[in-house]
Design a protein around this motif. Structure first.
Motif, PDB file in Angstrom:
ATOM      1  N   PHE A 186      -8.979 -22.689 -36.722  1.00 35.01           N
ATOM      2  CA  PHE A 186      -9.816 -22.452 -35.536  1.00 35.01           C
ATOM      3  C   PHE A 186     -11.018 -21.600 -35.959  1.00 35.01           C
ATOM      4  O   PHE A 186     -11.091 -20.392 -35.676  1.00 35.01           O
ATOM      5  CB  PHE A 186      -9.019 -21.739 -34.446  1.00 35.01           C
ATOM      6  CG  PHE A 186      -7.835 -22.519 -33.948  1.00 35.01           C
ATOM      7  CD1 PHE A 186      -7.988 -23.456 -32.932  1.00 35.01           C
ATOM      8  CD2 PHE A 186      -6.570 -22.322 -34.496  1.00 35.01           C
ATOM      9  CE1 PHE A 186      -6.901 -24.179 -32.476  1.00 35.01           C
ATOM     10  CE2 PHE A 186      -5.484 -23.042 -34.044  1.00 35.01           C
ATOM     11  CZ  PHE A 186      -5.637 -23.976 -33.032  1.00 35.01           C
ATOM     12  N   PRO A 187     -11.965 -22.187 -36.662  1.00 39.94           N
ATOM     13  CA  PRO A 187     -13.115 -21.426 -37.173  1.00 39.94           C
ATOM     14  C   PRO A 187     -13.930 -20.760 -36.073  1.00 39.94           C
ATOM     15  O   PRO A 187     -14.610 -19.754 -36.327  1.00 39.94           O
ATOM     16  CB  PRO A 187     -13.938 -22.492 -37.915  1.00 39.94           C
ATOM     17  CG  PRO A 187     -13.467 -23.801 -37.390  1.00 39.94           C
ATOM     18  CD  PRO A 187     -12.029 -23.618 -37.015  1.00 39.94           C
ATOM     19  N   ALA A 188     -13.854 -21.293 -34.850  1.00 38.19           N
ATOM     20  CA  ALA A 188     -14.629 -20.689 -33.757  1.00 38.19           C
ATOM     21  C   ALA A 188     -14.147 -19.286 -33.438  1.00 38.19           C
ATOM     22  O   ALA A 188     -14.864 -18.503 -32.802  1.00 38.19           O
ATOM     23  CB  ALA A 188     -14.550 -21.574 -32.516  1.00 38.19           C
ATOM     24  N   TRP A 189     -12.943 -18.953 -33.872  1.00 34.94           N
ATOM     25  CA  TRP A 189     -12.427 -17.607 -33.606  1.00 34.94           C
ATOM     26  C   TRP A 189     -13.158 -16.547 -34.434  1.00 34.94           C
ATOM     27  O   TRP A 189     -13.056 -15.367 -34.149  1.00 34.94           O
ATOM     28  CB  TRP A 189     -10.925 -17.563 -33.892  1.00 34.94           C
ATOM     29  CG  TRP A 189     -10.110 -18.304 -32.874  1.00 34.94           C
ATOM     30  CD1 TRP A 189     -10.559 -19.029 -31.822  1.00 34.94           C
ATOM     31  CD2 TRP A 189      -8.690 -18.379 -32.842  1.00 34.94           C
ATOM     32  NE1 TRP A 189      -9.523 -19.563 -31.106  1.00 34.94           N
ATOM     33  CE2 TRP A 189      -8.342 -19.176 -31.723  1.00 34.94           C
ATOM     34  CE3 TRP A 189      -7.653 -17.881 -33.638  1.00 34.94           C
ATOM     35  CZ2 TRP A 189      -7.028 -19.462 -31.373  1.00 34.94           C
ATOM     36  CZ3 TRP A 189      -6.342 -18.165 -33.301  1.00 34.94           C
ATOM     37  CH2 TRP A 189      -6.031 -18.958 -32.172  1.00 34.94           C
ATOM     38  N   GLY A 190     -13.828 -16.988 -35.483  1.00 28.74           N
ATOM     39  CA  GLY A 190     -14.589 -16.041 -36.284  1.00 28.74           C
ATOM     40  C   GLY A 190     -13.779 -15.411 -37.405  1.00 28.74           C
ATOM     41  O   GLY A 190     -12.693 -15.870 -37.764  1.00 28.74           O
ATOM     42  N   GLU A 191     -14.325 -14.326 -37.913  1.00 25.23           N
ATOM     43  CA  GLU A 191     -13.737 -13.667 -39.075  1.00 25.23           C
ATOM     44  C   GLU A 191     -12.847 -12.501 -38.669  1.00 25.23           C
ATOM     45  O   GLU A 191     -13.079 -11.852 -37.643  1.00 25.23           O
ATOM     46  CB  GLU A 191     -14.839 -13.170 -40.012  1.00 25.23           C
ATOM     47  CG  GLU A 191     -15.729 -14.290 -40.553  1.00 25.23           C
ATOM     48  CD  GLU A 191     -16.952 -13.758 -41.267  1.00 25.23           C
ATOM     49  OE1 GLU A 191     -17.208 -12.538 -41.162  1.00 25.23           O
ATOM     50  OE2 GLU A 191     -17.661 -14.558 -41.902  1.00 25.23           O
ATOM     51  N   SER A 192     -11.855 -12.238 -39.488  1.00 24.03           N
ATOM     52  CA  SER A 192     -10.998 -11.072 -39.289  1.00 24.03           C
ATOM     53  C   SER A 192     -11.667  -9.847 -39.908  1.00 24.03           C
ATOM     54  O   SER A 192     -12.777  -9.925 -40.447  1.00 24.03           O
ATOM     55  CB  SER A 192      -9.636 -11.309 -39.949  1.00 24.03           C
ATOM     56  OG  SER A 192      -9.790 -11.328 -41.359  1.00 24.03           O
ATOM     57  N   ARG A 193     -11.003  -8.730 -39.865  1.00 27.78           N
ATOM     58  CA  ARG A 193     -11.543  -7.522 -40.499  1.00 27.78           C
ATOM     59  C   ARG A 193     -11.108  -7.409 -41.952  1.00 27.78           C
ATOM     60  O   ARG A 193     -11.280  -6.362 -42.579  1.00 27.78           O
ATOM     61  CB  ARG A 193     -11.122  -6.258 -39.735  1.00 27.78           C
ATOM     62  CG  ARG A 193      -9.655  -5.890 -39.835  1.00 27.78           C
ATOM     63  CD  ARG A 193      -9.357  -4.685 -38.952  1.00 27.78           C
ATOM     64  NE  ARG A 193      -8.009  -4.178 -39.137  1.00 27.78           N
ATOM     65  CZ  ARG A 193      -7.694  -3.146 -39.896  1.00 27.78           C
ATOM     66  NH1 ARG A 193      -8.632  -2.510 -40.558  1.00 27.78           N
ATOM     67  NH2 ARG A 193      -6.448  -2.730 -39.996  1.00 27.78           N
TER      68      ARG A 193
END
Length: 570
Positions: free
Chosen positions: A174-181
């Motif tokens: 789910f790339p739309a969720w973005g990046e983690s920390r």
């Protein structure tokens, strides 16, 4: 590879790789880490088990891996499992968090426990190895980075690393969720292994911004020990210190003060203890002032230190100064006097010794915020204490009405006086400068001072009136000031006053500006006249008479040091 690789990455994992040749085999890494490449070893820690193994070990390439298996139950039993302030991922429960899977303070502690000798740069079998820079590649598959990949680069690149910090997606499906920390970190560079381990030991918990244990005062010593040689000059020093010490302001302030002292000591090629000696034992000058106050008169004389402060205040009032620098402020006696007069609206105390500044803050009650009433708080807001060396240009000192060097110049090695002159009269260039210094001719009037001895053990020299006027006149001429001289203390007809004062004022165009009509017994002179009046041979005479003893010679290269007794020095 699938299941095996996922099993490995399901634990905290770090690899250190180096390359070599037949003459300098890469397997020397085993000597440095004190772990044999042919063995897989395990070590018990308070929070689980650490494993050290070598996936590859040849003369050309050697990789050491540290695998940390964290026991979540042990983590909760021995602490809160989420560090001071709480790591965000531990909000669900104490037992479900990222501690077993991501590099953090847990890995930093494991590094210090498993590779303790390598961290200290020790290798008994091959003592020469720790000083050798090695081509290193360090990989961390999962590193929490509060601040993102940009902060990772800002922390490691100034230390000589080529940094690759790849953000990890929250979910690849789910790339739309973005990046983690989290980031996958690769560091490459040619460094000593001890330095590389120290960088990791400090910066891993900094990036995580959470610790799994209570941060006590001894953490300051750990930080400074591991940061020695690089943290003093790191551009992100304040952020590193604040985060490493879990944002405990008292500890952060202590660490920053000690780092600044270390930086100044390194810049001056001297020991920090030698710079920070402004709070010390009583000096001969203090004893002499006591003698002066007990000469049998029924009315106790005014101490010379008080007369000196009064003379300085009188000079500052005369030039209409409102914003004043006390350069080499020591423990703040003059600062206290300045605060008592509302005309001085902004006061800055500068000293190289943090011990002296802390004592000044205590004396002036600046270390007790909220203690004073509103009026007193407003008065305290007029004062700022700053650490700095007067032999190095500091932009913070520019633009003030007046600067005071009270019993300071005699604590500076004579070869360094031109540097102080440039900082004060050239770079800072206040409208007026007040300088006081002992008159060596007056020393014969103190029976308690042995012949040939200076008034304080830290004095590099003490000048006659003629020598002081020569120096002051030349300084004024070089920097466009006019200078006048005033006596401080009882003036002896033969040897003059115990203290001599020079008042420098920026010379008015078209006039010398160096006369003072208020007092006929105050000597006034222009810079040019003073400079021409005295032969250059005075400097040689000064050097001969005030040659330092063998003990003082050992400290010739020390930075300008203001001592606790300089305020009382006569």
């Amino acid at each position: 590879m699938g299941e095996g690789r996922r099993a490995i990455l399901g634990r905290v994992f770090l690899t250190i790789t180096t390359t070599g040749t037949a003459e300098r085999p890469a397997t020397d890494l085993g000597f440095l880490l004190h772990k044999h490449p042919d063995k897989a070893q395990r070590f018990s820690t308070s929070y689980g088990t650490a494993h050290v193994l070598y996936p590859e070990a040849t003369a050309e390439r050697c990789t050491a891996a540290l695998l940390l298996e964290v026991d979540p139950v042990a983590l909760v039993r021995r602490g809160r499992g989420k560090g001071r302030g709480g790591a965000p991922d531990s909000a669900l429960a104490q037992y479900v968090n990222d501690r077993p899977y991501a590099a953090s303070s847990l890995l930093a502690v494991a590094l210090s426990a498993v590779f303790s000798s390598a961290l200290r740069g020790q290798c008994k079998a091959r003592p020469e190895l720790p000083e050798r820079a090695l081509p290193l590649r360090i990989e961390l598959p999962a590193l929490p980075a509060r601040g993102g990949a940009a902060l990772v680069e800002r922390l490691f690149e100034p230390l000589g690393w080529a940094v690759t910090a790849e953000p990890v997606a929250l979910d690849e499906e789910f790339p739309a969720w973005g990046e983690s920390r989290y980031v996958r970190l690769v560091l490459e560079g040619e460094l000593r292994l001890a330095d590389a381990l120290r960088h990791l030991y400090v910066l891993l918990p900094v990036l995580d911004d959470a610790k799994h244990y209570w941060v006590a005062p001894d953490e300051v010593d750990k930080l400074l020990r591991s940061g020695e040689g690089w943290l003093e000059s790191h551009p992100e020093q304040r952020l590193i210190t604040n985060r490493y010490l879990a944002r405990r302001w008292s500890l952060t302030r202590s660490a920053l003060e000690r780092l600044e002292l270390a930086r100044l000591a390194e810049a001056d090629d001297t020991a920090a203890e030698e710079i920070d000696n402004a709070v010390g034992e009583p000096a001969a000058a203090e004893l002499m002032e006591e003698d002066e106050s007990e000469e049998g008169s029924e009315e106790r004389p005014v101490p010379l230190a008080v007369r000196r402060r009064e003379a300085i205040l009188d000079a500052l009032r005369g030039v209409g100064a409102a914003r004043v620098l006390d350069l080499g402020c020591g423990q703040g006696q003059l600062l206290g006097a300045l605060l008592k007069e509302a005309r001085f609206t902004e006061i800055v105390g500068v000293d190289v010794s943090m011990r002296a500044l802390n004592e000044a803050a205590r004396r002036l009650r600046l270390d007790r915020p909220g203690f004073d009433t509103g009026a007193a708080e407003r008065q305290s807001a007029r004062l700022k204490l700053t650490q700095g060396a007067l032999t190095y240009t500091d932009s913070r000192l520019a633009g003030y009405d007046a600067a005071v060097l009270s019993e300071v110049i005699e604590h500076v090695d004579q070869p360094r006086l031109p540097a102080l002159e440039h900082v004060v009269f050239g770079a800072a260039r206040p409208k007026a400068v007040v300088v006081t210094t002992p008159n060596v001719e007056y020393n014969v009037r103190w029976e308690t001072l042995p012949a040939g001895r200076m008034r304080h053990g830290d004095h590099r020299f003490e000048w006659t009136r003629e020598e002081f006027r020569t120096w002051a006149g030349q300084v004024a001429e070089r920097h466009g000031y006019a200078v006048e001289f005033r006596p401080v203390g009882p003036e002896d007809p033969e040897v003059g006053p115990p203290t001599q004062l020079a008042l420098f004022r920026v010379a008015a165009k078209g006039g010398d500006g160096g006369t003072d009509s208020r007092s006929g017994d105050r000597t006034a002179t222009t810079a040019a006249a003073t400079a021409a009046a005295t032969a250059d041979t005075t400097a040689a005479a000064t050097a001969t008479r005030t040659a330092p003893t063998a003990a003082a010679t050992a400290t010739t290269n020390a930075t300008m040091t203001t001592t606790t007794t300089k305020e009382a020095a006569a």
